[in-house]
Each structure stands twice: as structure tokens, then as C-alpha cells.
Design a protein around this motif. Structure first.
Motif, PDB file in Angstrom:
ATOM      1  N   HIS A  42     -42.540   0.190 -12.025  1.00 45.23           N
ATOM      2  CA  HIS A  42     -42.107  -0.589 -13.142  1.00 45.23           C
ATOM      3  C   HIS A  42     -43.688  -1.543 -12.431  1.00 45.23           C
ATOM      4  O   HIS A  42     -44.345  -1.278 -11.188  1.00 45.23           O
TER       5      HIS A  42
ATOM      6  N   HIS B  83     -43.712  -5.397 -12.016  1.00 40.12           N
ATOM      7  CA  HIS B  83     -43.376  -6.522 -11.144  1.00 40.12           C
ATOM      8  C   HIS B  83     -43.530  -6.368  -9.924  1.00 40.12           C
ATOM      9  O   HIS B  83     -44.450  -5.670  -9.611  1.00 40.12           O
TER      10      HIS B  83
ATOM     11  N   HIS C  64     -44.284  -4.436  -7.016  1.00 36.15           N
ATOM     12  CA  HIS C  64     -44.333  -3.256  -7.088  1.00 36.15           C
ATOM     13  C   HIS C  64     -45.883  -2.802  -7.537  1.00 36.15           C
ATOM     14  O   HIS C  64     -46.344  -1.492  -6.880  1.00 36.15           O
TER      15      HIS C  64
ATOM     16  N   HIS D 151     -34.072  -3.514 -16.572  1.00 36.60           N
ATOM     17  CA  HIS D 151     -34.448  -4.274 -15.168  1.00 36.60           C
ATOM     18  C   HIS D 151     -35.774  -4.723 -16.176  1.00 36.60           C
ATOM     19  O   HIS D 151     -36.689  -5.835 -15.757  1.00 36.60           O
TER      20      HIS D 151
ATOM     21  N   ASP E 274     -35.897  -0.740  -8.950  1.00 32.36           N
ATOM     22  CA  ASP E 274     -34.640  -1.589  -9.301  1.00 32.36           C
ATOM     23  C   ASP E 274     -33.946  -1.292 -10.294  1.00 32.36           C
ATOM     24  O   ASP E 274     -32.982  -2.034 -10.402  1.00 32.36           O
TER      25      ASP E 274
HETATM   26 ZN   LIG Z   1     -38.324  -5.244 -10.542  1.00 32.98          ZN
END
Ligand SMILES: [Zn+2]
Length: 283
Positions: free
Chosen positions: A73, A75, A78, A154, A173
């Protein structure tokens, strides 16, 4: 460290500035799949490029072999070094359609999800080369294939990836452990996503971003524990909410106190998770 025939796990520590003079020590994992080329699963934070390159060199390979970066993903912890690594070698970047905007325009992500320290974690926006959907299978060469599972909750475009040949599952996550700070946009979707991963048979290695690599029996036990944790949190939110605590920051602090999570972790982005619990309660 090497965890399967083809997978290496790299633990990347970083410091998250969460307020004036307050920092939180955290870590995140990035994973490397060694085949004909090197495929990276996530890139950690902005300063991770050198850590990743040094690791690759220490294993006798060359960072210029990185051909693909797949994001579980987008975020900040990451995608931090994705821009720098792509610029270094022109590798391909693959993300789920639900996350594309947030990596191609990180300022938009910051506007919509203004986490503290965002700009210290993320190098910058990156153009996406491959958009992934549930069920896609990526061919990594040398007979290695990566199957995509859409596991939202998430974040809306969170994916988990199964390296079929090693039966290694990268879960990003998606699976919180007891005591983890809970971060999700959609509580019900988060629960369904863990159930979806539980349905994948014969996983030998679980590679989660916030946990050490796990193997064997422990994997399914951990996923079940995670479902219990979600239920426990849901019950605590319900209890406080029914007792008249309707402000989400307030709710967050009380639930964290019950769970013995440090009060400093109760920040608005995290408190937002409980909005979706309340929404689910009202259903
Ligand atoms: Zn995350």
C-alpha cells in the motif's frame, strides 16, 4: 536475513516525529525477492535506499538488478524510498488501483491523511507503471509468480502478495497484533481481509510489515489472534460509545488505556479508525 529460498527480510528502524520534541521509535520491514532480477516489496522510509542497497551488496548481488517494486500500500513508511530507487535504476512500480493517486501525488495523500512527520518519511511522488487488481498474477521470471489479494481496510487499496513457489505471504499492514496501534479506514473490511488471508491454504511463511517473519503453525494462530484483537477493540469502542464517549479522540485514548497502548500513540489519524467502528455499530 534470508527467510525462504527466494525471500530476504530487511528490518528498517526509523523515528517518527509525532509532536514538538516528541518522537516514536518504530520499524518497518521491506522484503526482497531474489530471482533472475530483484523484486522489492515496499521500500521503507525515505532514508532506506542505502540500507537496501548495502544489504543487496552484502549478499553478493547488485542493486541495479532491482527490476520491480510492488507496494503493499502507499502509506509513508512503505513508499519512502520508492522515488529514489526508481530514479536510480528505472525499475517498474506496481500498486493496486485504489492506491495509485496517493503515490503519484503524495501531497494529495498528505492533505487527505496528514500524519505527523509525513515529509520526513517520504521522498516524493512516483509514477505508477503497473496497476494491480485482486487475482492478478505477476511473473517475476525464473518461474517465480506473485499472486495479488486485495485486502482493504487498513487502506482502500491494501494488497497482500503470495509468492507461490515459496508459499510466502506478504501481508503489509493487514494483520495487527495484540497491542499494535490500530490503523484502519474501514473496520469491517479489515476483518474480512484477515479472514480472506486465513482462507489461503499452505502458507509457509508470513511476512508482515510490522512483525518479525513467522513460519509454520504460528501463522494461522496469529491471524486468528488478530481477529480476536479486532473483536476486543470493537467491544471496547462499543462499551465507551454506549457510555456516552462520542468524541473519537476521547474514545481512542480510553481504548488505548484499556489496551495498555502508550497514550502518545493516540493521534487524530489513529483516532479516525474508531469512526469506522462507530459506523459499523450503527449498522
Ligand atoms: Zn500502513
Amino acid at each position: 536475513m534470508q527467510v525462504t529460498k527466494h525471500v530476504h527480510a530487511l528490518r528498517i528502524p526509523f523515528t517518527l516525529p509525532i509532536g514538538p520534541g516528541i518522537t516514536l521509535d518504530r520499524f518497518v520491514y521491506a522484503f526482497l525477492i531474489y530471482g533472475e532480477d530483484i523484486c522489492l516489496i515496499d521500500t521503507g522510509v525515505a532514508s532506506s535506499k542505502q540500507v537496501i542497497f548495502d544489504y543487496i551488496v552484502s549478499t553478493g548481488r547488485n542493486p541495479n538488478e532491482i527490476s520491480t517494486i510492488v507496494q503493499t500500500h502507499t502509506h509513508p513508511d512503505h513508499i519512502g524510498a520508492t522515488k529514489a530507487i526508481k530514479e536510480a535504476f528505472g525499475c517498474k512500480v506496481a500498486v493496486h488501483s485504489g492506491e495509485r493517486e496517493w503515490i503519484e501525488d503524495v501531497e494529495l495523500q498528505f492533505k487527505e491523511r496528514p500524519i505527523p512527520g509525513f515529509h520526513s518519511l517520504v521522498e516524493g511522488s512516483v509514477e505508477v507503471d503497473q496497476v494491480l487488481e485482486d487475482g492478478d498474477v505477476m511473473n517475476l521470471g525464473e518461474g517465480l509468480t506473485l499472486e495479488v489479494f486485495h485486502t482493504p481496510g487498513h487502506s482502500k487499496g491494501s494488497i497482500s502478495l503470495l509468492l507461490k513457489e515459496d508459499r510466502a505471504l506478504f501481508s503489509g499492514d493487514v494483520i495487527p497484533l495484540h497491542g499494535d496501534v490500530l490503523i484502519y479506514e474501514d473496520y469491517l473490511a479489515s476483518v474480512d481481509s484477515v479472514k480472506k488471508l486465513l482462507g489461503i491454504e499452505g502458507v509457509n511463511n508470513l511476512l508482515s510489515s510490522w512483525d518479525q517473519p513467522r513460519e509454520g503453525e504460528a501463522i494461522y494462530r496469529l491471524m486468528n489472534d488478530s481477529l480476536n484483537y479486532f473483536q476486543q477493540v470493537e467491544a471496547l469502542v462499543a462499551e465507551h460509545f454506549m457510555n456516552g464517549v462520542i468524541d473519537t479522540m476521547d474514545l481512542c485514548k480510553r481504548v488505548f488505556q484499556d489496551l495498555e497502548i502508550p497514550a502518545a500513540a493516540a493521534i487524530p489519524t489513529v483516532a479516525k479508525s474508531f469512526e469506522s467502528n462507530i459506523k459499523a455499530l450503527k449498522k
